[in-house]
Each structure stands twice: as C-alpha cells, then as structure tokens.
Scaffold this active site. Structure first.
Site, PDB file in Angstrom:
ATOM      1  N   ASP A 185     -14.631   7.881  50.215  1.00 50.13           N
ATOM      2  CA  ASP A 185     -15.738   8.232  51.092  1.00 50.13           C
ATOM      3  C   ASP A 185     -16.419   9.528  50.663  1.00 50.13           C
ATOM      4  OD1 ASP A 185     -15.204   6.012  52.620  1.00 50.13           O
ATOM      5  OD2 ASP A 185     -14.146   7.094  54.195  1.00 50.13           O
ATOM      6  N   TYR A 204     -16.583  -4.000  55.572  1.00 53.44           N
ATOM      7  CA  TYR A 204     -17.731  -3.795  56.450  1.00 53.44           C
ATOM      8  C   TYR A 204     -18.735  -4.936  56.306  1.00 53.44           C
ATOM      9  CZ  TYR A 204     -16.334   1.097  57.236  1.00 53.44           C
ATOM     10  OH  TYR A 204     -15.669   2.244  57.603  1.00 53.44           O
ATOM     11  N   GLU A 218     -18.640  -6.543  52.463  1.00 56.90           N
ATOM     12  CA  GLU A 218     -17.806  -6.096  51.356  1.00 56.90           C
ATOM     13  C   GLU A 218     -16.771  -7.179  51.051  1.00 56.90           C
ATOM     14  OE1 GLU A 218     -17.975  -1.299  52.340  1.00 56.90           O
ATOM     15  OE2 GLU A 218     -16.308  -2.511  53.114  1.00 56.90           O
TER      16      GLU A 218
END
Length: 380
Positions: free
Chosen positions: A71, A337, A359
C-alpha cells in the site's frame, strides 16, 4: 404531467417489465485490463474503479504501484477508456504521478456530475503518514469525457488536515430529495481515528465539506481484533432518497460479515440506529462493490469469511433486506477489491448488462485486474 408524476409512471412500467423477466446473471465477456509483474514502470496494479461518463464512455482506473505490491510507496493513477461498452480499450495512460513519495497516493472514488458532465476523481496522498505529513485529500477532474485531466487540487484548505481515504469505488450525485444534485463521496479516516466519513459538495465539486460520520470505537486509539472499526465503503442512493453505504467490517466486530449504514438526510449523518450487520454477506474484511439498477441491488465481494477468494455477485429484489439464494461465481480463485457500474440508457443493452472490475489472481489476488460484462437476463 409534472416531472415527479412522469418519473413514478416510468418506474412503475419498468418494475412491471422487470417482474416479467427472470434475473439469471451470467458472464458475457471478460478481459484482463492490467497485469502486474514489474512491466515497465509499474510493479502491481491494484484498487480498480469503474464508471460510465455522461457520454456513455467506460473509464477504468487503478493504482499503478511503481516498486512493489504494498500500500505504501510511489504510484501512478492508471486509466483505460472504452467508447464501445468495454469491447475495446485505449492503451493505458497515467493521469496522476506522485513522483517518488514514500507514502504515495491512495485511490479513491470517482463521481460523475450528470449536470455538467464532469468526471471527478478524489484520492489521498500520505494517507498512512509514512515518512510524510500531513495527509492530503486531492482532486482531479475531466471535462472532456476522460480525454484530459486537470492538475491535482488539494482540498485540505476546505476539509482540514484529517487523514481521509475515499472509497474505494464511486461517489454518487443525489437524484432524489433531499439535496438533489449534491455530490457525496464516502471513505474512511486515519488509521487510529478511523470510521466512515462522507464529504459533500453542493456546487459541482468546486467546494467540499465534511458531512456524515460513523466513528470507530475506541476512537483515536489503536484497534484490536473485534473492535468496532467501519472502514472502506461504497454508497448507493435508493429511490426513496436514502443513501445506503456498504461498509468493510475491518476488525470483524460482531461478525465476519458486512456492515450496512444508512443516511436519511443526504449524507449529513449516519445514525447508529440505522446500522445493521448483514450476515448473508460474509466477508474477510475487504473493499466490495455495490450497485442499484432498476430496483435491484447488486453486491460483489470475495465471498469467504476467512480469505480473499471466490469473487461472487449477489442480488437483492428488496433493496438489501434479503438476498436471492442464487449467486454468480465470477472467479473461484484469489480475488480482492471490486467495483461495479451500469449505463442508465434507453437501449436494450443498457437494461441487460452491468459491468464489474476486480482484482484477480492464480496465486495472489493482486496479480491482475479483470473486467467482466454480466448479462443480467441470460437465456432470454
């Protein structure tokens, strides 16, 4: 005949039409839009968003993470554009570049202003505050159907310094009272002072302010497992004007399932009395997709209580009070996601299809981003 009477009549006709059909969702087409693995300047593509413009173009966005799958780190915002409802796509372009930030951009919500045609994308910089501060809420917009994009604008002078990560998913423009025309973007706050928060604009994105909030417990403290920690979220407006927000239950408070919050005042508040836990929507704490189309509520997530696998489409004929037992398994393997969209048009194709971006992987859920066209009324 006034506008409200015409709208009610059209909704009645549409509901009768839908009742005479049988929902039987099936995958009509699938394409990989992005594949990771350190190709060029990008290591991993994550956090997919999908929307239609007012001119009928499909826009797909993703974080293009430069150095790793994590992230944190520097990123681009990647865009692909389709003018034929997802049959063909433009090459990837990068519409935002955060340089070499140690804690780069975080996607994000896309919201389309039906009155102006503007496509507005809101994202965060330095959300995790890793070797940088303060966190910034940023905005870019396109006024020409996604061809060109404005320079990033920092919304902190309007919103303050709170750490806010929109979405991920789409924002809404209110179609029904109260606050018709308002733009509503919801997301979650800083790591410690977390919870669901919504930002509102009543002037087509020129100015923004904070509205509804559903704060975590304990607030402004580090969370433990089973704490109340509402997180990434997707708002949907219903025909009664309420906003239903499907929320990631990050620390599995009460269940390994989804939270559903509801605003009755145009995104100004999220009363705790309206909060429910939807046990049918089992979830391992992941961002999910939600979409309302022609009186049916759709939901996508990796349908597993323990891991990110089994990307599944569900649908509800009573706006989420219960869910039809039948489901569409989009991908049984690793999946993460997701985001959905549909075109509100008058063509038969616009009625028949919804579009999902998610995803997808063979070993890890973040290996690629796939686009799926779903035929809602297959075999008919």
């Amino acid at each position: 005949m006034n506008r409200n009477t015409l709208r009610i009549l059209l909704l009645t006709v549409l509901c009768l039409f839908v009742q005479n059909e049988t929902l039987n969702p099936a995958i009509a087409d699938e394409q990989l839009l992005w594949v990771g693995g350190q190709t060029g300047e990008v290591h991993t593509y994550r956090i997919p968003l999908l929307t239609f413009t007012t001119q009928g173009s499909l826009l797909a966005f993703a974080e293009a993470r430069k150095l790793s799958f994590k992230d944190k780190g520097a990123k681009f915002i990647a865009l692909r554009r389709s003018t034929d409802r997802g049959v063909t796509w433009s090459p990837t372009s990068f519409i935002v570049d955060d340089g070499s930030l140690a804690d780069g951009l975080t996607l994000g919500s896309v919201v389309v202003d039906e009155e102006t045609g503007a496509v507005i994308l809101i994202y965060a910089l330095c959300f995790h505050r890793y070797h940088c501060k303060p966190s910034s809420t940023m905005m870019v917009q396109s006024l020409d159907d996604g061809f060109t994009w404005s320079a990033p604008r920092n919304l902190n002078p309007q919103l303050g310094l709170m750490s806010f990560a929109p979405g991920p998913g789409f924002g809404i423009q209110k179609r029904h009272p109260p606050a018709v025309g308002r733009l509503v973007v919801c997301g979650h706050g800083s790591i410690t002072g977390d919870g669901v928060f919504c930002i509102l604009s009543d002037d087509h994105g020129n100015t923004w302010r904070y509205g509804a909030e559903l704060k975590s417990i304990p607030y402004n403290q580090r969370k433990n497992n089973l704490d109340f920690d509402p997180d990434e979220c997707q708002p949907v407006e219903l025909d009664d004007g309420s906003i239903v927000i499907n929320v990631r239950n990050d620390k599995h408070y009460h269940c390994r399932c989804r939270m559903v919050a509801r605003s009755l005042d145009g995104g100004e508040s999220l009363p705790v009395e309206e909060l429910v836990f939807d046990h049918t929507l089992e979830d391992s704490a992941v961002a999910a997709g939600a979409l309302e189309k022609e009186g049916v509520l759709y939901f996508t997530n990796p349908a597993s209580a323990n891991s990110r696998v089994n990307l599944t489409l569900r649908w509800s004929l009573n706006l989420g009070k219960s869910w039809v037992k039948d489901t569409l398994k989009i991908w049984a393997g690793p999946s993460g996601y997701s985001c959905m969209t549909s075109l509100k048009g008058n063509e038969t194709e616009d009625h028949k299809y919804i579009y999902v971006i998610f995803e997808k992987g063979q070993k890890d859920y973040f290996e690629s981003i796939s686009f799926v066209k779903v035929d809602l009324y297959s075999d008919q």
